[in-house]
Design a protein around this motif. Structure first.
Motif, short mmCIF file in Angstrom:
data_model
loop_
_atom_site.label_atom_id
_atom_site.label_comp_id
_atom_site.label_asym_id
_atom_site.label_seq_id
_atom_site.Cartn_x
_atom_site.Cartn_y
_atom_site.Cartn_z
N PHE B 92 0.72 -7.69 -0.18
CA PHE B 92 0.25 -6.85 -0.34
C PHE B 92 -0.22 -5.99 -1.70
O PHE B 92 -1.37 -5.23 -1.12
N ARG B 93 0.21 -6.52 -2.25
CA ARG B 93 -1.00 -5.53 -3.78
C ARG B 93 -2.23 -6.56 -3.74
O ARG B 93 -3.23 -5.56 -3.76
N HIS B 96 -4.73 -5.43 -0.34
CA HIS B 96 -4.80 -4.63 -0.15
C HIS B 96 -4.38 -3.48 1.01
O HIS B 96 -5.11 -2.74 1.67
N LEU B 98 -2.11 -1.56 1.73
CA LEU B 98 -0.92 -0.49 2.32
C LEU B 98 -2.40 0.93 0.78
O LEU B 98 -3.28 0.95 0.35
N GLN B 99 -2.31 2.07 1.69
CA GLN B 99 -3.02 3.22 1.55
C GLN B 99 -1.71 4.10 0.91
O GLN B 99 -2.02 4.53 -0.33
N CYS B 100 -1.85 5.00 1.77
CA CYS B 100 -1.00 6.14 1.21
C CYS B 100 0.76 5.55 1.23
O CYS B 100 1.73 6.95 0.48
N GLY B 101 1.12 4.41 1.84
CA GLY B 101 2.31 3.61 1.06
C GLY B 101 3.17 4.51 2.20
O GLY B 101 4.50 4.01 1.81
N TYR B 102 3.26 5.64 3.05
CA TYR B 102 3.92 5.82 3.76
C TYR B 102 4.41 4.79 4.61
O TYR B 102 5.83 4.44 4.70
N THR B 104 4.10 1.91 4.80
CA THR B 104 4.73 0.76 3.40
C THR B 104 5.76 -0.32 3.56
O THR B 104 6.17 -1.73 4.11
N PRO B 105 6.90 0.34 3.55
CA PRO B 105 8.45 -0.21 3.38
C PRO B 105 8.56 -0.65 4.35
O PRO B 105 8.94 -1.57 4.71
N CYS B 137 -3.75 4.90 8.31
CA CYS B 137 -5.22 4.80 7.10
C CYS B 137 -5.67 3.43 7.35
O CYS B 137 -6.63 3.32 7.16
N THR B 138 -5.07 1.73 6.77
CA THR B 138 -5.90 0.66 6.75
C THR B 138 -6.29 -0.35 7.88
O THR B 138 -7.22 -1.42 7.17
N TYR B 140 -5.24 -1.64 9.61
CA TYR B 140 -4.30 -3.02 9.60
C TYR B 140 -5.23 -4.14 8.86
O TYR B 140 -4.18 -5.53 8.87
N ASN B 142 -6.27 -4.89 6.02
CA ASN B 142 -5.67 -5.92 5.03
C ASN B 142 -4.42 -6.15 5.45
O ASN B 142 -3.78 -7.44 4.74
#
Lengths: 804, 164
Positions: B92-93, B96, B98-102, B104-105, B137-138, B140, B142
């Motif tokens: 994921f890193r 890219h 993830l953007q805002c990260g919310y 992400t988990p 955000c993404t 999808y 990425n």
């Protein structure tokens, strides 16, 4: 094209490098700190009791039973707010109507007194030891409502006899505004060889950042200081609006912190009632108060976006040159004026109606209308997607009516690079842009020439294939402040940056802009690493805390890099200028002989040099230092107020396939070629474009905020009802950019990339959908083009054929 | 109040909870594991996905008491003890994702389960498999790249992938 060798970064962490994000580790390991992750000692929890009616009079509120409920600490209503002389939420932009009168600006109380005007309006706050206890007690608050008739759409609200949202807004009209030269536009239509007309609705959307809004208010009796943690894109704006206008707290006694924020898309720009409620009430109860929205609350309390009803006419001459554009738009403001709502359908919409074209005469009339719905404000793109959708849809239809290829018609009307800077008839000056270049590149990427064969192949399979494009332009980094002020802005539009060199050579940068997904901690650090020639690990970016960062305006309108980055750049200039003087003293040379390159100050033509770290140490341990000329320290600040907007632009093309049996639209290909000026981090830029495009696709095919027209109930108030785009709804994208037209008026040459995808996306997809259906005689479909809507259109279009 | 005992990220914990307490509330409010997020109230968004006995579960759809005696892994428990990212986190890193990260988990936890439960992943399978996780955000794009790469890395680095 992207990241071409000519623009290759000088170092692996400098400008132009796809540096992996520094913020990722904490987010990937569950160590982000979002507002709801913060818990304060002795904290209580607030639940907001909201109106279940779109319009009702409140005869009384009985809180006695709730106050007796387990764990309840306090219950407050509008009467308590009024008794404490808490003011309403202010509006940040004043629009004047055609006749010079100011817009109607009804009060917007944090808790209503005797009338609710939309489902979700705040009626009372229940504060308890736990969130569950507050919610349980809310059910015991007895509100005596008399339900009143409601109106939800702009056209209905303007009709005689429509229910009034506010007594002072006659006919529910907020303002009746116009822009452009009416006489010149009428004259253009008088000589037109062809006029294309289009009625369209820009559907209402709910922004839906994945993190629901939240706020924690805390009052420190010992110092008299307030602290507000909030899910905001711009903590200083909240401090100013809430402190100065709503609660009367001086700024030095109010700290606003916006920690990690889980997306915004505009919806977290505004000052919301809950922020004021928890801050005010935290003093009353003497304990911190936390409020977190449930998603169903977000749907009825976060500002919505779009919601325009428009009639447009495009006049063309016999060669297809655009002569004039006439636009009438009704913009739904909802029940109250959200912070920047009045500016969206005016200065961020009508000013963009020239698009990429030389249309010499444009006249736009915009009526802003109150309805019994959630307030509407900026949502990703904010006015510019509405303008792009209108222009690109009407141009597409004009091309079809005239039998001119859609790309050819655009080429005939593009503003050429040689005409830059270009004054549009709607008050903007485009500084640069190479519109045809983006179009050509996008056409190549999608193999435009091969489309007829792909369409024929699809037809053989019983599918309808269409191709559509949008050549968009947007105005970002809204500015300059004095011009915006003359147009009604009640705020400045600059950004702040502070660059603090530490004695041992590391750097902390403080920026007034805010990152809630945009990657500032990485891209801003790249600017610093690049300029100072220091490792990116030695740079820290700080944002989101009014007690640390100089006054800044935050992040919206794709402004962070163009305005916030420019402020940092200016502050770095000051650092280098001062460091050069220090270096000259230390190297016993004339300042004019000192050259700064790759982190080193060198006496020109010699091997005598100092690193910027050496100079920083000397600035803080000024033993060998020009104390007569300079103050010690190496810590500089800049406020950057842009000279003009920036104008990102580009072309997106989509190819869709429709199954006529089901009405399902599938996006087969999607390409975008953009001009964002200089690109700092290609990886981040491409990610922003992907996300924007999907929000555009969402609007075009899925998302729609629907109110029941009779009751004013929100029918799409959850993810079960409001169709958010999911991974299997969208394709992968081909995204490229060029850097051949850098912004001419900011120090970085950057234009901004945050909104572009969303600005072009909906028009691109709808042009492709209409293209696929054009053979059936279908000229327009309103968004979203859901399977039902497409299937019905196909059925309706097919009726005459069936009758034959 | 009811007593619930379970293993979270390898540690045994016991807490007193209300009958209505959701697993996600137990994790966030009682155990301070705030990496698991709540993005909706209709079990649609997937921000709260954790693994229960190795399978991905929306922790807002499960009562805390239902987890009694089970093993729960949250995003905090995915990386190695020394901070080395799980191959899916690393992907994921790298891509890219993830953007805002919310989201992400939940997205990462779903992706790990998706990778484990498929011999071979392709773009279509990933997109369909992530249907229960919303990202705003993404777009999808990425995320899909990241999941494909992460799944590949999990196959080639089984030792790290098993650290979970």
């Amino acid at each position: 094209m992207s990241n071409s060798p000519a623009n290759a970064p000088v170092n692996a962490t400098g400008i132009g490098a796809s540096v992996k994000r520094r913020e990722d580790f904490r987010f990937l390991t569950g160590q982000g700190t979002y507002t709801d992750d913060i818990n304060r000692p002795n904290q209580t929890h607030a639940y907001i009791l909201r109106s279940p009616y779109a319009h009702a009079r409140i005869n009384g509120i009985d809180t006695a039973a709730a106050l007796e409920a387990p764990g309840v600490v306090a219950v407050f209503t509008g009467k308590d707010i009024a008794a404490d002389k808490v003011n309403g939420l202010p509006c940040g932009w004043l629009i004047h109507s055609k006749d010079g009168s100011p817009m109607v600006e009804p009060p917007h109380p944090p808790l209503v007194l005797d009338k609710v005007v939309h489902v979700g309006d705040q009626v009372a706050v229940i504060i308890a030891e736990t969130c569950e206890q507050a919610k349980d007690a809310a059910e015991l608050v007895m509100v005596d409502y008399d339900e009143l008739p409601a109106v939800t759409t702009s056209p209905e609200a303007l009709k005689d006899g429509a229910p009034l949202v506010h007594d002072q807004a006659t006919g529910n009209l907020c303002y009746d505004w116009h822009l452009g030269d009416k006489a010149a536009t009428d004259a253009a239509f008088a000589k037109a060889a062809h006029v294309t007309k289009l009625d369209l609705i820009n559907n209402r959307l709910v922004p839906n950042a994945m993190e629901p809004r939240a706020a924690i208010g805390e009052f420190d009796r010992a110092t008299g200081d307030y602290t507000l943690w909030t899910t905001s894109q711009n903590p200083h704006v909240i401090r100013l609006l809430m402190g100065a206008f709503v609660l009367g707290i001086p700024e030095h006694k109010l700290r606003v912190i916006a920690p990690d924020v889980g997306g915004g898309f505009g919806s977290k720009i505004y000052h919301y009632a809950e922020e004021a409620i928890v801050t005010w009430a935290s003093r009353k109860i003497g304990r911190p108060i936390k409020w977190v929205a449930e998603r169903s609350e977000s749907f009825v309390s976060d500002a919505h976006g779009r919601d325009h009803v428009t009639h447009a006419e495009l006049a063309l001459d016999a060669d297809g040159k655009f002569l004039g554009l006439r636009v009438q738009t009704l913009a739904n403001m909802g029940a109250y004026l959200s912070t920047f709502a009045p500016s969206i359908p005016t200065y961020l919409y009508a000013t963009l109606l020239a698009g990429q074209y030389t249309t010499p005469a444009i006249y736009a009339e915009v009526k802003a209308v109150f309805t019994h719905t959630v307030p509407v404000d900026a949502y990703r793109g904010a006015g510019r997607p509405e303008a792009c959708y209108l222009i690109e849809r009407i141009v597409e239809n004009a091309a079809r009516e005239l039998g001119i290829d859609k790309t050819e018609l655009r080429r005939r009307n593009f503003i050429p690079p040689s005409a830059m800077p270009y004054d549009t008839p709607v008050a903007l000056q485009y500084d640069c842009g190479m519109f045809e270049k983006c179009l050509d590149q996008a056409l190549n990427l999608i193999d435009y020439k091969g489309f007829p064969a792909r369409k024929a192949e699809a037809k053989a399979r019983g599918k309808l294939r269409g191709i559509g494009l949008a050549s968009y332009i947007e105005a970002c980094g809204i500015a300059p402040s004095n011009v915006a002020g003359a147009l009604g802005a009640r705020a400045g539009l600059y950004e702040s940056g502070e660059v603090r060199f530490h004695p041992t050579g590391s750097v902390t940068v403080f920026t007034g802009s805010h990152s809630h997904g945009q990657s500032h901690e990485t891209t801003f650090a790249q600017l610093v690493s690049d300029r100072f020639g220091i490792p990116i690990e030695n740079v820290e970016i700080v944002h989101g805390d009014t007690s640390k960062v100089p006054f800044g305006m935050g992040t919206y309108g794709s402004r962070s890099l163009a305005v916030g980055g420019s402020a940092i750049s200016k502050a770095m200039d000051k650092v280098v200028n001062k460091a050069k003087k220090i270096a000259a003293h230390m190297l016993e040379a004339a300042e004019t002989d000192i050259v700064f390159e790759q982190g080193k100050f060198t006496v020109a033509g010699t091997d005598r040099s100092l690193t910027i770290g050496d100079v920083a140490l000397s600035a803080y341990v000024p033993h060998n230092f020009p104390l007569d000329e300079l103050e010690p320290g190496l810590d500089e600040q800049a406020f950057y107020d842009p000279k003009n907007f920036t104008y990102p632009n580009g072309t997106q093309i989509a190819e869709v396939e429709i199954d006529p049996e089901t009405g399902v639209v599938r996006i087969e290909k999607f390409v975008a070629v953009d001009d964002f000026g200089r690109v700092i981090n290609p990886m981040v830029v491409e990610g922003q474009v992907h996300g924007g495009i999907v929000q555009g696709i969402g609007q075009a095919l899925m998302e729609n905020c629907v109110y029941d027209p009779q009751t004013g109930q929100l029918l799409t108030g959850s993810y079960m009802d409001y169709c958010m785009p999911r991974a299997d709804d969208v394709p992968s994208f081909i995204v490229q950019y060029h850097e051949e037209a850098p912004c001419t008026h900011n120090p970085l040459g950057v234009k901004g990339c945050g909104e572009a995808g969303a600005i072009g996306g909906s028009a691109t997809v709808m042009n492709a959908v209409v293209d696929a259906l054009a053979d059936l005689g279908i000229k327009h479909l309103d968004m979203p083009a859901t399977p039902l809507r497409v299937w019905r259109a196909i059925q309706d279009a097919s009726v005459p054929l069936a009758a034959e | 109040m009811t007593s619930v005992s379970l293993k979270v990220n390898g540690k045994s914990v016991t807490r007193e909870v209300e009958g209505r307490t959701l697993l996600v509330q137990l994790l966030r409010d009682h155990l301070g594991l705030t990496g698991t997020h709540v993005g909706c109230d209709t079990s649609q968004c997937g921000a709260c996905v954790v693994h229960v006995d190795g399978e991905s579960i929306k922790s807002c759809t499960m009562l805390a008491v239902q987890a009694n005696g089970l093993e729960v892994t949250t995003i905090e428990g995915l990386a190695a003890a020394d901070g080395t990212l799980h191959p899916m986190q690393a992907a994921f890193r790298e891509h890219h994702g993830l953007q805002c990260g919310y989201c992400t988990p939940g997205m990462v936890m779903s992706a790990v389960d998706l990778a484990k439960s498929h011999e071979h992943l392709d773009e279509k399978t990933v997109r369909e498999g992530l249907e229960g996780n919303i990202c705003r955000c993404t777009g999808y794009h990425n995320i899909v790249k990241a999941v494909l790469a992460g799944a590949e890395a999990m196959r080639s680095q089984p030792a790290q992938a098993a650290a979970e």
